[in-house]
Design a protein around this motif. Structure first.
Motif, short mmCIF file in Angstrom:
data_model
loop_
_atom_site.label_atom_id
_atom_site.label_comp_id
_atom_site.label_asym_id
_atom_site.label_seq_id
_atom_site.Cartn_x
_atom_site.Cartn_y
_atom_site.Cartn_z
N PHE B 91 0.83 -1.21 0.00
CA PHE B 91 0.00 0.00 0.00
C PHE B 91 0.86 1.26 0.00
O PHE B 91 0.48 2.28 -0.55
CB PHE B 91 -0.95 0.00 1.20
CG PHE B 91 -2.19 -0.82 0.99
CD1 PHE B 91 -3.27 -0.31 0.27
CD2 PHE B 91 -2.29 -2.12 1.47
CE1 PHE B 91 -4.41 -1.06 0.06
CE2 PHE B 91 -3.42 -2.88 1.27
CZ PHE B 91 -4.48 -2.35 0.56
N ALA B 125 -9.64 -1.79 -3.93
CA ALA B 125 -9.25 -1.46 -2.56
C ALA B 125 -7.96 -0.64 -2.55
O ALA B 125 -7.83 0.31 -1.79
CB ALA B 125 -9.07 -2.74 -1.73
N ARG B 128 -8.86 2.89 -3.82
CA ARG B 128 -9.63 3.60 -2.79
C ARG B 128 -8.72 4.07 -1.66
O ARG B 128 -8.80 5.19 -1.19
CB ARG B 128 -10.72 2.65 -2.26
CG ARG B 128 -12.00 3.32 -1.89
CD ARG B 128 -13.15 2.35 -1.73
NE ARG B 128 -12.81 1.13 -1.01
CZ ARG B 128 -12.97 -0.08 -1.52
NH1 ARG B 128 -13.45 -0.25 -2.72
NH2 ARG B 128 -12.66 -1.16 -0.80
N GLU B 129 -7.84 3.18 -1.22
CA GLU B 129 -6.95 3.50 -0.11
C GLU B 129 -5.98 4.62 -0.50
O GLU B 129 -5.68 5.50 0.30
CB GLU B 129 -6.19 2.24 0.33
CG GLU B 129 -5.14 2.47 1.41
CD GLU B 129 -5.71 2.90 2.76
OE1 GLU B 129 -6.93 2.83 2.96
OE2 GLU B 129 -4.91 3.33 3.61
N ARG B 132 -7.85 7.79 -0.31
CA ARG B 132 -8.10 8.14 1.10
C ARG B 132 -6.84 8.72 1.73
O ARG B 132 -6.88 9.69 2.48
CB ARG B 132 -8.55 6.89 1.87
CG ARG B 132 -9.09 7.18 3.26
CD ARG B 132 -9.33 5.91 4.05
NE ARG B 132 -8.11 5.21 4.39
CZ ARG B 132 -7.33 5.50 5.43
NH1 ARG B 132 -7.67 6.48 6.24
NH2 ARG B 132 -6.22 4.82 5.66
N ARG B 133 -5.70 8.14 1.38
CA ARG B 133 -4.44 8.61 1.96
C ARG B 133 -4.11 10.02 1.51
O ARG B 133 -3.61 10.82 2.29
CB ARG B 133 -3.30 7.65 1.58
CG ARG B 133 -3.41 6.34 2.31
CD ARG B 133 -2.25 5.41 2.04
NE ARG B 133 -2.35 4.27 2.93
CZ ARG B 133 -1.33 3.51 3.31
NH1 ARG B 133 -0.13 3.76 2.84
NH2 ARG B 133 -1.50 2.52 4.14
N LEU B 136 -6.29 12.26 3.45
CA LEU B 136 -5.87 12.30 4.85
C LEU B 136 -4.69 13.26 5.02
O LEU B 136 -4.68 14.09 5.94
CB LEU B 136 -5.48 10.88 5.30
CG LEU B 136 -5.01 10.71 6.74
CD1 LEU B 136 -6.09 11.13 7.73
CD2 LEU B 136 -4.62 9.25 7.01
#
Lengths: 134, 250
Positions: B91, B125, B128-129, B132-133, B136
């Motif tokens: 990731f 996934a 999406r992550e 999101r990161r 964030l």
């Protein structure tokens, strides 16, 4: 030797277990999930529990006394676990100790009526250890 | 493109300027990026694995694309450790590989990675992550300048806590190392280091050395003439036809 999925499956066999996940508290990433999430989305729950866990793991009031014995090793969490009790359930957050630098915890969500908090806390500690020590 | 490759269950390598994603049957099995420390750095920096053990695993199992498996089967790592460390690295690298500034995307069918498959993740996934990161980071401190510049610690306010992990980060922040270099020195994922640096910046606990001396170099004087791109003579006949056509419509 269990991997993440086996570990979460085993957590889900505890009485009253509704959901379990392995989460990175620094980034909020869910590395693995099982069962349900209280808000219907495991990724949201992971990000929210990560913020809670991070606060506990980083505030000096919780960590100061624990730093003395083995020195500041990135993989050794100074906090062992967190328990949040709600009207309907319990949340047990167990920090996982790894020997490389990581920031992960196991999160178990239990039903308040059918869950056994004392048992869950002990078993989650065992699972956290088994996950990395085999 | 990643979503399309996932839909057609493609196997191969997705190459971009800032990193590479490896897919098997449309799922992400590995990723690496020059911006993020690899598994070897994460495992050897903290002393979890001696460098010789890593090299041995690559020598003996690299050709069969089963280095991860070899590390577990030979008793060097536990399954859980391998999965935690590998997912973290995947990731982390994917975040940089999929960044919008990572340039054009190419896909080479059939290419695999020597590390082998540990715990495949769906392409959705990963995407999406990554998104999101990015959000964030901006929610914590919306200035990307601290991502690539060397940072130096600032004194904490009375009663302001830092935390053990970030104390280690501050101790290594010498005003020369960039966050990517700090990640390597500490054996931590690069995204985690970026995030911690942004959190520290938001708390006023780091600054870039440039902030400390803002007037070191005066800005270059503006050019005296503004360059005009060369234009060939306009086609008068074409302009007349355009005007007539527009007038006919009004």
């Amino acid at each position: 030797m269990p991997g993440i999925d086996e570990c979460l499956m085993e957590a889900m066999t505890l009485p009253g277990a509704r959901g379990a996940s392995l989460v990175d508290w620094n980034s909020g990433l869910a590395l693995g999930t099982a069962g349900e999430s209280p808000v219907g989305d495991h990724e949201t729950t992971a990000a929210e529990t990560a913020e809670l866990a991070r606060a506990a793991a980083e505030f000096d009031s919780f960590t100061a006394a624990a730093e003395e014995p083995p020195a500041e090793d990135g993989g050794v969490p100074p906090v062992e676990d967190l328990i949040v009790t709600t009207r309907a359930g319990y949340h047990v957050i167990r920090f996982v100790r790894t020997s490389f630098d990581s920031s992960v915890f196991l999160h178990l969500w239990l039903d308040r009526d059918t869950g056994n908090l004392a048992l869950a806390r002990i078993r989650l500690g065992d699972l956290a250890e088994k996950l990395v020590l085999g | 493109m990643l979503v399309r490759l996932a839909a057609e269950r493609a196997t191969g390598a997705l190459l971009r300027d800032h990193g590479t994603l490896y897919l098997v049957d449309g799922r992400v099995v590995h990723a690496e990026s020059p911006a993020s420390p690899g598994m070897d750095v994460l495992l050897t920096t903290a002393g979890r694995l001696p460098r010789e053990n890593w090299d041995e695993a690559v020598d003996r199992a690299g050709a069969h694309r089963a280095v991860g498996r070899f590390l577990v089967d030979s008793g060097r790592l536990r399954d859980g450790e391998l999965e935690i460390c590998h997912l973290g690295a995947v990731f982390d690298a994917a975040f940089f590989a999929l960044s919008p500034t990572s340039g054009p995307t190419r896909f080479r069918y059939g290419v695999g990675h020597w590390f082998g498959t540990v715990r495949p993740v769906s392409a959705e996934a990963v995407e999406r992550e990554t998104l999101r990161r990015r959000e964030l980071l901006d929610a914590v401190w919306p200035y990307a300048s601290v991502d690539s510049a060397p940072v130096v610690p600032r004194p904490a306010a009375p009663g302001q806590g830092v935390g053990a992990r970030r104390r280690a980060l501050l101790a290594a922040a010498d005003g020369v190392r960039t966050p990517a270099e700090l990640a390597r020195v500490l054996g931590r994922p690069a995204f985690h280091t970026l995030l911690d640096v942004r959190r520290l910046a938001a708390a006023g606990l780091v600054e870039t050395p440039l902030d400390a001396a803002p007037d070191a170099t005066p800005p270059p004087p503006p050019p005296e003439w503004s360059p005009v791109p060369p234009v060939s003579d306009p086609d008068i006949a074409l302009l007349r036809r355009l005007r007539d056509a527009l007038e006919a419509h009004l």
